[in-house]
Design an enzyme around this catalytic site. Structure first.
Site, PDB file in Angstrom:
ATOM      1  N   TYR A   1     -47.860   9.474 132.935  1.00  0.00           N
ATOM      2  CA  TYR A   1     -48.490  10.640 132.292  1.00  0.00           C
ATOM      3  C   TYR A   1     -48.411  11.852 133.217  1.00  0.00           C
ATOM      4  CZ  TYR A   1     -52.230  13.870 130.993  1.00  0.00           C
ATOM      5  OH  TYR A   1     -52.950  15.011 130.703  1.00  0.00           O
TER       6      TYR A   1
ATOM      7  N   SER B   1     -52.517  19.716 133.915  1.00  0.00           N
ATOM      8  CA  SER B   1     -53.668  18.920 134.324  1.00  0.00           C
ATOM      9  C   SER B   1     -53.775  18.903 135.848  1.00  0.00           C
ATOM     10  CB  SER B   1     -53.450  17.495 133.822  1.00  0.00           C
ATOM     11  OG  SER B   1     -54.310  16.602 134.476  1.00  0.00           O
TER      12      SER B   1
ATOM     13  N   LYS C   1     -46.319  15.670 132.992  1.00  0.00           N
ATOM     14  CA  LYS C   1     -46.874  17.024 133.202  1.00  0.00           C
ATOM     15  C   LYS C   1     -46.071  17.753 134.286  1.00  0.00           C
ATOM     16  CE  LYS C   1     -50.240  16.979 130.211  1.00  0.00           C
ATOM     17  NZ  LYS C   1     -50.092  17.766 128.978  1.00  0.00           N
TER      18      LYS C   1
HETATM   19  P1  NAD Z   1     -56.048  15.298 121.936  1.00  0.00           P
HETATM   20  O1  NAD Z   1     -55.355  13.989 121.853  1.00  0.00           O
HETATM   21  O2  NAD Z   1     -57.412  15.433 121.359  1.00  0.00           O
HETATM   22  O3  NAD Z   1     -55.132  16.442 121.297  1.00  0.00           O
HETATM   23  C1  NAD Z   1     -53.727  16.383 121.318  1.00  0.00           C
HETATM   24  C2  NAD Z   1     -53.243  16.653 119.904  1.00  0.00           C
HETATM   25  O4  NAD Z   1     -51.802  16.613 119.898  1.00  0.00           O
HETATM   26  C3  NAD Z   1     -53.716  15.601 118.904  1.00  0.00           C
HETATM   27  O5  NAD Z   1     -54.279  16.242 117.781  1.00  0.00           O
HETATM   28  C4  NAD Z   1     -52.437  14.828 118.514  1.00  0.00           C
HETATM   29  O6  NAD Z   1     -52.480  14.374 117.186  1.00  0.00           O
HETATM   30  C5  NAD Z   1     -51.375  15.890 118.757  1.00  0.00           C
HETATM   31  N1  NAD Z   1     -50.040  15.358 119.098  1.00  0.00           N
HETATM   32  C6  NAD Z   1     -49.716  14.419 120.008  1.00  0.00           C
HETATM   33  N2  NAD Z   1     -48.373  14.212 120.024  1.00  0.00           N
HETATM   34  C7  NAD Z   1     -47.845  15.058 119.099  1.00  0.00           C
HETATM   35  C8  NAD Z   1     -46.542  15.328 118.640  1.00  0.00           C
HETATM   36  N3  NAD Z   1     -45.484  14.636 119.125  1.00  0.00           N
HETATM   37  N4  NAD Z   1     -46.339  16.267 117.699  1.00  0.00           N
HETATM   38  C9  NAD Z   1     -47.401  16.956 117.179  1.00  0.00           C
HETATM   39  N5  NAD Z   1     -48.673  16.727 117.562  1.00  0.00           N
HETATM   40  C10 NAD Z   1     -48.895  15.800 118.508  1.00  0.00           C
HETATM   41  O7  NAD Z   1     -56.057  15.707 123.489  1.00  0.00           O
HETATM   42  P2  NAD Z   1     -56.783  16.904 124.224  1.00  0.00           P
HETATM   43  O8  NAD Z   1     -57.819  16.336 125.125  1.00  0.00           O
HETATM   44  O9  NAD Z   1     -57.146  17.949 123.262  1.00  0.00           O
HETATM   45  O10 NAD Z   1     -55.588  17.373 125.159  1.00  0.00           O
HETATM   46  C11 NAD Z   1     -54.756  18.469 124.827  1.00  0.00           C
HETATM   47  C12 NAD Z   1     -53.760  18.670 125.957  1.00  0.00           C
HETATM   48  O11 NAD Z   1     -54.473  18.911 127.171  1.00  0.00           O
HETATM   49  C13 NAD Z   1     -52.835  17.469 126.219  1.00  0.00           C
HETATM   50  O12 NAD Z   1     -51.552  17.949 126.500  1.00  0.00           O
HETATM   51  C14 NAD Z   1     -53.459  16.833 127.446  1.00  0.00           C
HETATM   52  O13 NAD Z   1     -52.492  16.142 128.220  1.00  0.00           O
HETATM   53  C15 NAD Z   1     -53.994  18.035 128.192  1.00  0.00           C
HETATM   54  N6  NAD Z   1     -55.102  17.700 129.114  1.00  0.00           N
HETATM   55  C16 NAD Z   1     -56.232  17.102 128.629  1.00  0.00           C
HETATM   56  C17 NAD Z   1     -57.269  16.754 129.500  1.00  0.00           C
HETATM   57  C18 NAD Z   1     -58.507  16.072 129.012  1.00  0.00           C
HETATM   58  O14 NAD Z   1     -59.248  15.514 129.830  1.00  0.00           O
HETATM   59  N7  NAD Z   1     -58.819  16.105 127.720  1.00  0.00           N
HETATM   60  C19 NAD Z   1     -57.146  17.028 130.878  1.00  0.00           C
HETATM   61  C20 NAD Z   1     -55.995  17.654 131.327  1.00  0.00           C
HETATM   62  C21 NAD Z   1     -54.977  17.993 130.427  1.00  0.00           C
HETATM   63  N1  UFG Z   2     -65.629   6.600 135.182  1.00  0.00           N
HETATM   64  C1  UFG Z   2     -66.521   5.542 135.227  1.00  0.00           C
HETATM   65  N2  UFG Z   2     -66.644   4.780 134.113  1.00  0.00           N
HETATM   66  C2  UFG Z   2     -65.940   5.012 132.973  1.00  0.00           C
HETATM   67  C3  UFG Z   2     -65.033   6.099 132.938  1.00  0.00           C
HETATM   68  C4  UFG Z   2     -64.889   6.868 134.069  1.00  0.00           C
HETATM   69  O1  UFG Z   2     -67.154   5.306 136.246  1.00  0.00           O
HETATM   70  O2  UFG Z   2     -66.103   4.262 131.986  1.00  0.00           O
HETATM   71  C5  UFG Z   2     -65.487   7.454 136.380  1.00  0.00           C
HETATM   72  C6  UFG Z   2     -64.089   7.467 136.967  1.00  0.00           C
HETATM   73  O3  UFG Z   2     -63.925   6.389 137.869  1.00  0.00           O
HETATM   74  C7  UFG Z   2     -64.058   8.841 137.639  1.00  0.00           C
HETATM   75  C8  UFG Z   2     -64.936   9.696 136.713  1.00  0.00           C
HETATM   76  O4  UFG Z   2     -65.743   8.788 135.980  1.00  0.00           O
HETATM   77  O5  UFG Z   2     -64.670   8.782 138.904  1.00  0.00           O
HETATM   78  C9  UFG Z   2     -64.135  10.536 135.732  1.00  0.00           C
HETATM   79  O6  UFG Z   2     -63.221   9.713 135.030  1.00  0.00           O
HETATM   80  P1  UFG Z   2     -62.442  10.211 133.731  1.00  0.00           P
HETATM   81  O7  UFG Z   2     -61.641   9.061 133.232  1.00  0.00           O
HETATM   82  O8  UFG Z   2     -63.392  10.853 132.767  1.00  0.00           O
HETATM   83  O9  UFG Z   2     -61.529  11.384 134.278  1.00  0.00           O
HETATM   84  P2  UFG Z   2     -60.381  11.375 135.405  1.00  0.00           P
HETATM   85  O10 UFG Z   2     -60.800  12.339 136.460  1.00  0.00           O
HETATM   86  O11 UFG Z   2     -60.044  10.006 135.833  1.00  0.00           O
HETATM   87  O12 UFG Z   2     -59.136  11.934 134.598  1.00  0.00           O
HETATM   88  C10 UFG Z   2     -59.222  13.057 133.698  1.00  0.00           C
HETATM   89  C11 UFG Z   2     -58.184  12.858 132.588  1.00  0.00           C
HETATM   90  C12 UFG Z   2     -56.801  12.897 133.178  1.00  0.00           C
HETATM   91  C13 UFG Z   2     -56.625  14.180 133.936  1.00  0.00           C
HETATM   92  C14 UFG Z   2     -57.699  14.331 135.001  1.00  0.00           C
HETATM   93  C15 UFG Z   2     -57.598  15.650 135.710  1.00  0.00           C
HETATM   94  O13 UFG Z   2     -58.380  11.617 131.953  1.00  0.00           O
HETATM   95  O14 UFG Z   2     -55.852  12.882 132.133  1.00  0.00           O
HETATM   96  O15 UFG Z   2     -58.985  14.250 134.392  1.00  0.00           O
HETATM   97  O16 UFG Z   2     -57.562  16.672 134.770  1.00  0.00           O
HETATM   98  F1  UFG Z   2     -55.415  14.176 134.542  1.00  0.00           F
END
Ligand code: NAD
Ligand code: UFG
Length: 338
Positions: A148, A124, A152
């Site tokens: 978190y 991330s 990572k």
């Molecule tokens: P998500 O929660 O939709 O998907 C994660 C999946 O992993 C889920 O289906 C959950 O059931 C499964 N899971 C969690 N713990 C587990 C375990 N111990 N064993 C087996 N399965 C397990 O999340 P996502 O948005 O698809 O994110 C996927 C990955 O990408 C994560 O590692 C997250 O940290 C990373 N990531 C996501 C974002 C974002 O904004 N969505 C940004 C940066 C990084």
């Molecule tokens: N925001 C609002 N209102 C809300 C939610 C978010 O104003 O209800 C704003 C936040 O303050 C920020 C922007 O929208 O300025 C984006 O916020 P998000 O929560 O959607 O995303 P972040 O950038 O805070 O974080 C996301 C993931 C993290 C990841 C990061 C970088 O949640 O896990 O992107 O990949 F680490």
């Protein structure tokens, strides 16, 4: 290739599953369904015309992992499984270290035991901490401001050590910026449990009338309109980036590679609201609220290394992100009404 997707039933994993299938790969998903449900597999089957096996299991269970790696003759793993809510990680750090760090360690042991040494990991942009310069390239110093983010970073360090110790490993670390949007079919998308933490699913639920109004966290940042700026990337582009990264690491002689997956373009919270309203013809009532703890003013990627080395570039624009999010939300409401 035969590829195991840990967390394959989740938001990003399911989109990557669809992208891998259309590139001719064979996949198996491994998920404990803690943040997803098994019906996503039926919808993936509708998209890909193929039944994709889902093994229900936990990445902290090494025997279950060894069994699936052997049974399906897995050649590579894409590792999405993890917990991802920043606030929850502050309140329950042990749960995060256990699930994310111990889970990944158990996965690495199982892969080593089964001789599977090709891995793509979901990292991330959070590992860049407070940006010291923008756009963020892969050489930007890393740090973490919450548990978190620390999970990572720890996992990235574990992977670097493993790759340094055994040059047969092929590891890709993908640092995602802000994935949003949904598959064109509207059958898979982001549907978090409870009240969404992230901006886009919150906006979709306000548009659907499931939530009353959006709180815009801060309007006094040093950004063009005072609201936070992020690099939103369409999840289908992000998924294609995984296919490109997997392809690249099977051809490289480098054990460890790190790529940003972003667009290089920053949009503010109000830009997102404006675009969502404009393309979907919906209302998004909002009010300005105090800043959210831990938020930075601006965060966006330099996507140049991925462009140069993977031949991959995000192509879907903000309108496509907003249209597909709303399409998914509406179809979800219809499915729930049935
Ligand atoms: P998500 O929660 O939709 O998907 C994660 C999946 O992993 C889920 O289906 C959950 O059931 C499964 N899971 C969690 N713990 C587990 C375990 N111990 N064993 C087996 N399965 C397990 O999340 P996502 O948005 O698809 O994110 C996927 C990955 O990408 C994560 O590692 C997250 O940290 C990373 N990531 C996501 C974002 C974002 O904004 N969505 C940004 C940066 C990084
Ligand atoms: N925001 C609002 N209102 C809300 C939610 C978010 O104003 O209800 C704003 C936040 O303050 C920020 C922007 O929208 O300025 C984006 O916020 P998000 O929560 O959607 O995303 P972040 O950038 O805070 O974080 C996301 C993931 C993290 C990841 C990061 C970088 O949640 O896990 O992107 O990949 F680490």
């Amino acid at each position: 290739m035969k590829i195991l997707l840990t967390g394959g039933a989740g938001y990003i994993g399911s989109h990557v599953a669809a992208a891998l299938m259309s590139s001719g790969h064979e996949i198996v998903c491994f998920d404990n369904l803690s943040n997803s449900d098994a019906t996503v597999m039926d919808r993936l089957e509708a998209i890909t015309d193929t039944a994709i096996p889902l093994v229900k299991g936990d990445i902290r269970d090494g025997d279950a992992l060894r069994q699936v790696l052997n049974e399906y003759a897995v050649e590579a793993v894409i590792h999405f499984a993890g917990l991802k809510a920043v606030g929850e990680s502050v309140a329950e750090p042990i749960k995060y270290y256990d699930n994310n760090v111990r889970g990944t360690l158990t996965l690495l042991e199982a892969m080593r035991d089964c001789g599977v040494k090709t891995l793509v990991f979901s990292s991330s942009a959070t590992v860049y901490g407070e940006p010291q310069y923008l756009p963020l390239d892969e050489n930007h110093p890393t740090s973490a401001t919450n548990p978190y983010g620390r999970t990572k970073l720890m996992i990235e360090q574990m992977l670097a050590d493993v790759a340094a110790a055994d040059p047969e490993w092929r590891v890709a670390i993908l640092r995602y910026f802000n994935p949003v949007g949904a598959h064109d079919s509207g059958l898979i998308g982001e549907n978090p449990n409870g009240i969404p933490n992230n901006l886009m699913p919150f906006i979709s639920r306000v548009a659907a009338g499931r939530l009353d109004e959006l709180s815009v966290f801060g309007s006094d940042y040093d950004t063009p309109d005072g609201t936070g700026v992020r690099d939103y990337i369409h999840v289908v582009d992000l998924a294609d980036g995984h296919v490109a990264a997997l392809d690249a690491i099977t051809r490289t002689d480098q054990a460890l590679s790190t790529w940003n997956l972003g667009t290089g373009q920053g949009y503010s919270v109000l830009d997102m609201v404006e675009a969502f309203v404009r393309v979907n013809g919906v209302r998004i009532p909002y009010r300005i609220a105090p800043r959210r703890d831990g938020d930075v003013a601006s965060c966006f990627a330099s996507p140049e290394r991925a462009e140069r080395e993977l031949g991959w570039k995000a192509s879907r624009d903000l309108d496509a992100m907003c249209l597909s999010s709303w399409n998914f939300e509406r179809l979800l409401a219809m499915r729930n009404a049935d």
